[in-house]
Design an enzyme around this catalytic site. Structure first.
Site, PDB file in Angstrom:
ATOM      1  N   ALA A  10     -15.669  46.770  48.504  1.00  0.00           N
ATOM      2  CA  ALA A  10     -16.171  48.113  49.693  1.00  0.00           C
ATOM      3  C   ALA A  10     -15.951  49.134  49.385  1.00  0.00           C
ATOM      4  O   ALA A  10     -16.626  50.242  49.654  1.00  0.00           O
ATOM      5  CB  ALA A  10     -15.869  47.922  51.087  1.00  0.00           C
ATOM      6  N   SER A  11     -15.531  49.630  47.825  1.00  0.00           N
ATOM      7  CA  SER A  11     -15.523  50.924  47.615  1.00  0.00           C
ATOM      8  C   SER A  11     -16.966  51.866  47.140  1.00  0.00           C
ATOM      9  O   SER A  11     -16.559  52.514  45.957  1.00  0.00           O
ATOM     10  CB  SER A  11     -14.365  50.891  47.098  1.00  0.00           C
ATOM     11  OG  SER A  11     -14.356  50.439  45.836  1.00  0.00           O
ATOM     12  N   GLY A  15     -21.264  46.931  48.045  1.00  0.00           N
ATOM     13  CA  GLY A  15     -20.445  47.411  48.966  1.00  0.00           C
ATOM     14  C   GLY A  15     -20.022  48.752  50.174  1.00  0.00           C
ATOM     15  O   GLY A  15     -20.482  48.590  51.120  1.00  0.00           O
ATOM     16  N   SER A 171     -26.637  36.310  44.175  1.00  0.00           N
ATOM     17  CA  SER A 171     -27.991  35.957  43.234  1.00  0.00           C
ATOM     18  C   SER A 171     -28.933  35.144  42.266  1.00  0.00           C
ATOM     19  O   SER A 171     -29.677  34.983  42.674  1.00  0.00           O
ATOM     20  CB  SER A 171     -26.908  36.711  41.168  1.00  0.00           C
ATOM     21  OG  SER A 171     -28.063  37.133  40.196  1.00  0.00           O
ATOM     22  N   TYR A 193     -20.961  34.396  34.924  1.00  0.00           N
ATOM     23  CA  TYR A 193     -21.475  34.864  36.103  1.00  0.00           C
ATOM     24  C   TYR A 193     -22.444  33.638  36.815  1.00  0.00           C
ATOM     25  O   TYR A 193     -22.400  33.824  38.602  1.00  0.00           O
ATOM     26  CB  TYR A 193     -22.174  36.158  35.379  1.00  0.00           C
ATOM     27  CG  TYR A 193     -22.599  36.941  36.462  1.00  0.00           C
ATOM     28  CD1 TYR A 193     -21.973  37.749  37.232  1.00  0.00           C
ATOM     29  CD2 TYR A 193     -23.911  36.933  37.092  1.00  0.00           C
ATOM     30  CE1 TYR A 193     -22.550  38.771  38.709  1.00  0.00           C
ATOM     31  CE2 TYR A 193     -24.464  37.757  38.403  1.00  0.00           C
ATOM     32  CZ  TYR A 193     -23.545  38.217  38.733  1.00  0.00           C
ATOM     33  OH  TYR A 193     -24.158  39.169  40.299  1.00  0.00           O
TER      34      TYR A 193
END
Length: 334
Positions: A10-11, A15, A171, A193
């Site tokens: 979230a930072s 997010g 994605s 990924y």
């Protein structure tokens, strides 16, 4: 009663943009920031409270690539909350992305140029590494750490009186061809990924199959192609500067170029307002942006089947048993 929302990663990026938009939608939320870096989280918390003083914003420190951290954070959350209404499983990594120059130039002069830029299919490879838990880093961060978090938080998520939602950041690059049930960690491939995001799609379907009856529902989202800390590592800044006019032009032909984290959160915010029991578990929700900058949500049927999803889920349960036993043995020895 305040709705309780947990957001991992979230930072920054998606997010952080999501947290801002959720508080714009409901300024009295209890928003819990699940972040690896506590000092960054504290700064984000202060900024969010300054603009939304009626909200309740808390922090839990968690690194989803470290299972000990996941267990500690889960215990803390169980002590703090009676229930969680929404969990946004957003934290993720794409380590050491490398551009396949040959694929790029061959794609530039083909009919698939827009599809190539929209999905990065075939363009990116990554170098993975092993974590302290003995797992592939991308798999543990993007998939398994979140899986353990869900398992640990089940008492807060499973309430038959009012459903809870899991919302995964997946994605358009989630490719069936890059995933193998015999190598779920993608230890033998070069596109961990893409494999991890396909695994997220499978896991979401399996969660619905196993938890809907207990009041827990799961959905997956693609935020689109954005310029973030993750994507900036693919090319030098000056190359992005040169590419931006082309990308802006491509937006008139391909809606995947959301470009900013704010735009990329469109589908995640849309799901915040939906009744989860009305959603199709085999659908992926895509953030999209028009050439003139208007945001909207598209849907896409996921390229998977429920039997494979269930087999993958059972594989994760077996891996969970092994990992728990290993951690217990390590803690006993220390």
């Amino acid at each position: 009663m305040r709705k309780a929302v947990l957001v991992t990663g979230a930072s920054s990026g998606v997010g952080l943009a999501l947290c801002k938009r959720l508080l714009e939608e409901d300024h009295e939320l209890h928003l819990c920031l699940a972040c690896r870096n506590r000092s960054k989280a504290e700064a984000v918390r202060a900024a969010l409270l300054a603009s939304h003083p009626l909200a309740e914003v808390s922090i839990v420190q968690v690194d989803v690539s470290d299972l000990q951290s996941v267990f500690r954070a889960s215990q803390e959350l169980r002590q703090r909350f009676q229930r969680l209404d929404y969990v946004y499983l957003n934290a993720g990594i794409m380590p050491n992305p490398q551009l396949n120059i040959k694929a790029l130039f061959s794609g530039l002069f083909s009919r698939k140029v827009i599809h190539m830029f929209s999905t990065a299919e075939g363009l990116l490879t990554q170098e993975d590494q092993i974590t302290a838990d003995g797992l592939q880093e991308v798999f543990e961060t993007n998939v398994f750490g979140h899986f353990i978090l869900i398992q640990e938080l089940a008492p807060l998520l499973c309430h038959s009186d009012s459903p809870s939602q899991l919302i995964w950041t997946s994605s358009r690059n989630a490719r069936k061809s890059n995933f193998c049930l015999e190598d779920i960690q993608h230890s033998r491939g070069q596109e961990p990924y893409s494999s991890s995001k396909y695994a997220v799609d499978l896991l979401s379907v399996a969660v619905n199959r196993n938890f809907n009856s207990r009041g827990l529902y799961s959905s997956v989202v693609c935020p689109g192609t954005m310029v973030t800390n993750m994507t900036c590592g693919i090319l030098p800044p000056f190359v992005w500067t040169l590419l931006m006019p082309i990308i802006w032009l491509l937006r008139f032909f391909a809606n995947a170029f959301t470009l900013t984290p704010y735009n990329g959160t469109e589908a995640l915010v849309w799901l915040f307002h939906q009744k989860p029991e009305s959603l199709n578990p085999l659908t992926k929700y895509l953030s999209a942006t028009t050439g003139f900058g208007s945001n909207y949500v598209m849907t896409q049927k996921m390229d998977l089947d429920e039997d494979t999803a269930e087999k993958f889920y059972q594989n994760l349960l077996e891996l969970e048993k092994h990992v728990r036993a290993t951690i217990q043995k390590r803690n006993h020895q220390s």
